[in-house]
Motif scaffolding. Structure first.
Motif, PDB file in Angstrom:
ATOM      1  N   CYS A  73       0.868  -1.180   0.000  1.00 40.87           N
ATOM      2  CA  CYS A  73       0.000   0.000   0.000  1.00 40.87           C
ATOM      3  C   CYS A  73       0.904   1.229   0.000  1.00 40.87           C
ATOM      4  CB  CYS A  73      -0.905  -0.005   1.225  1.00 40.87           C
ATOM      5  SG  CYS A  73      -2.003  -1.436   1.331  1.00 40.87           S
ATOM      6  N   GLY A  74       1.109   1.779  -1.173  1.00 38.01           N
ATOM      7  CA  GLY A  74       2.065   2.873  -1.304  1.00 38.01           C
ATOM      8  C   GLY A  74       3.451   2.316  -1.588  1.00 38.01           C
ATOM      9  N   TYR A  75       4.284   3.115  -2.225  1.00 37.28           N
ATOM     10  CA  TYR A  75       5.639   2.653  -2.552  1.00 37.28           C
ATOM     11  C   TYR A  75       6.693   3.724  -2.272  1.00 37.28           C
ATOM     12  CZ  TYR A  75       4.834   5.558  -6.618  1.00 37.28           C
ATOM     13  OH  TYR A  75       4.540   6.629  -7.408  1.00 37.28           O
ATOM     14  N   SER A  76       6.250   4.918  -1.870  1.00 35.28           N
ATOM     15  CA  SER A  76       7.194   6.020  -1.711  1.00 35.28           C
ATOM     16  C   SER A  76       7.081   6.583  -0.305  1.00 35.28           C
ATOM     17  CB  SER A  76       6.886   7.112  -2.749  1.00 35.28           C
ATOM     18  OG  SER A  76       7.791   8.176  -2.602  1.00 35.28           O
ATOM     19  N   PHE A  77       7.954   6.137   0.575  1.00 37.58           N
ATOM     20  CA  PHE A  77       7.963   6.612   1.963  1.00 37.58           C
ATOM     21  C   PHE A  77       9.386   7.033   2.315  1.00 37.58           C
ATOM     22  CE2 PHE A  77       4.707   3.295   1.609  1.00 37.58           C
ATOM     23  CZ  PHE A  77       3.588   3.961   2.079  1.00 37.58           C
ATOM     24  N   LEU A 131      12.102   7.733  -9.371  1.00 34.92           N
ATOM     25  CA  LEU A 131      12.345   6.411  -9.971  1.00 34.92           C
ATOM     26  C   LEU A 131      11.965   5.262  -9.022  1.00 34.92           C
ATOM     27  CD1 LEU A 131      15.734   7.073 -11.796  1.00 34.92           C
ATOM     28  CD2 LEU A 131      13.441   6.925 -12.792  1.00 34.92           C
ATOM     29  N   TYR A 132      11.394   5.588  -7.876  1.00 38.87           N
ATOM     30  CA  TYR A 132      11.031   4.531  -6.914  1.00 38.87           C
ATOM     31  C   TYR A 132      10.091   3.501  -7.533  1.00 38.87           C
ATOM     32  CZ  TYR A 132      13.087   6.832  -2.769  1.00 38.87           C
ATOM     33  OH  TYR A 132      13.934   7.374  -1.841  1.00 38.87           O
ATOM     34  N   LEU A 133       9.086   3.971  -8.274  1.00 37.83           N
ATOM     35  CA  LEU A 133       8.114   3.024  -8.824  1.00 37.83           C
ATOM     36  C   LEU A 133       8.773   2.128  -9.878  1.00 37.83           C
ATOM     37  CD1 LEU A 133       5.248   1.936  -8.836  1.00 37.83           C
ATOM     38  CD2 LEU A 133       4.635   3.708 -10.508  1.00 37.83           C
ATOM     39  N   VAL A 134       9.674   2.696 -10.665  1.00 33.66           N
ATOM     40  CA  VAL A 134      10.417   1.901 -11.654  1.00 33.66           C
ATOM     41  C   VAL A 134      11.205   0.800 -10.934  1.00 33.66           C
ATOM     42  CG1 VAL A 134      12.234   1.979 -13.406  1.00 33.66           C
ATOM     43  CG2 VAL A 134      10.576   3.854 -13.240  1.00 33.66           C
TER      44      VAL A 134
END
Length: 293
Positions: A12-16, A32-35
């Motif tokens: 749930c979410g990817y950027s913290f 680029l976190y999601l990549v």
């Protein structure tokens, strides 16, 4: 029982901020976190969490699609103006407590609420049309109880979000009954099963499926839930044993829908990633987890 669903496991979410140096190498830029999440960590789905706080826009959605491979699916959390900020008046908060709605004042009327739903729909429909939207997550607050007015509100929500798959998470015990599941089935609304602390008014894990999308969200079992900061609330790491105890529920759900999402929300310091990987190993290679005959 065969798990015939396409099971998608993610976070749930990817950027913290606290994932930097833990999940993501320090030199990877947040843009680029999601990549990295999709390509290097190898996840094939994510629940978009930022859309609850910031209304999604078409450019944002297009960027998300470009950063991920064609088979990658998103679930998108509805903006708070569609689930939380829908009452006419809020009681002032006591110090240290959240503001609570003045329930007697009732829900805002449809005409007042509709623009937010339209804005959200226009942003996410391109994702749905591209075949990349798993479902929209509608997470309602603890004060959203099972009343005729609130059931009508769910139907209005469905009517304002045409052509989108919708999945609902309740946070009040009043919905914890068979009649709720029958209502959701009849109205083609999905049910989100939750694993969360067994505290007053929170719901137990019910492995129910009411639409063609099965959805399990793991919030952790931190007993310090109410009144805790978001960081503290989701600071919990599931043990392998705790996850294995959920496998029968997962199998039941996966046998009841063509598509299943399992999303870990214990985001503190990347624990969600570790538990998502644990679950991947258990569901992809279940024969290793079955007791020997």
């Amino acid at each position: 029982m065969a798990m015939n669903a396409d099971i998608r496991i993610g976070t749930c979410g990817y950027s913290f901020p606290d994932w930097k140096g833990v999940v993501y190498p320090p030199n990877v830029r947040p843009s680029l976190y999601l990549v990295y999440y999709a390509r290097t960590l190898g996840f094939n789905a994510v629940e978009l969490d930022s859309s609850f706080y910031y209304m999604p826009t078409i450019p944002l959605i297009e960027a998300l699609l470009q950063k991920t491979p064609p088979g990658f699916l998103f679930t998108v959390k509805a903006h708070r103006s569609m689930t939380h900020d829908v009452w006419n008046a809020m009681k002032p908060a006591n110090p240290g407590r959240p503001a609570f709605p003045e329930l007697a004042s009732g829900l805002k009327n449809a005409a007042f609420l509709a623009p937010a739903f339209t804005e959200f729909w226009e942003a996410v429909i391109p994702m749905a049309d591209a075949g990349r939207l798993g479902t929209v997550v509608l997470q309602y607050p603890p004060w959203f109880r099972d009343t005729p007015e609130n059931r009508r509100f769910l139907l209005m929500t469905r009517d304002l979000l045409p052509r989108l798959s919708l999945s609902i998470e309740f946070r009040d015990q009043s919905w914890h009954k068979e009649d709720t599941l029958a209502f959701l089935r009849q109205e083609h609304l999905g049910y989100i099963a939750v694993d969360e602390p067994q505290l007053r008014n929170l719901l137990p894990l019910v492995p129910a499926v009411t639409s063609d999308v099965a959805y399990l969200r793991l919030h952790g079992r931190n007993p310090n839930w109410f009144g805790a900061s978001k960081e503290t609330r989701y600071d919990y790491l599931y043990s392998k044993e705790e996850l294995e105890q959920m496998l029968p529920s997962i199998r039941t759900m996966a046998a009841s829908a063509p598509l299943m999402f399992i999303m870990t929300n214990n985001c503190h310091r990347g624990q969600a990633v570790q538990n998502a990987r644990d679950l991947q190993a258990m569901t992809l290679f279940p024969e290793q987890n079955r007791p020997q005959q």
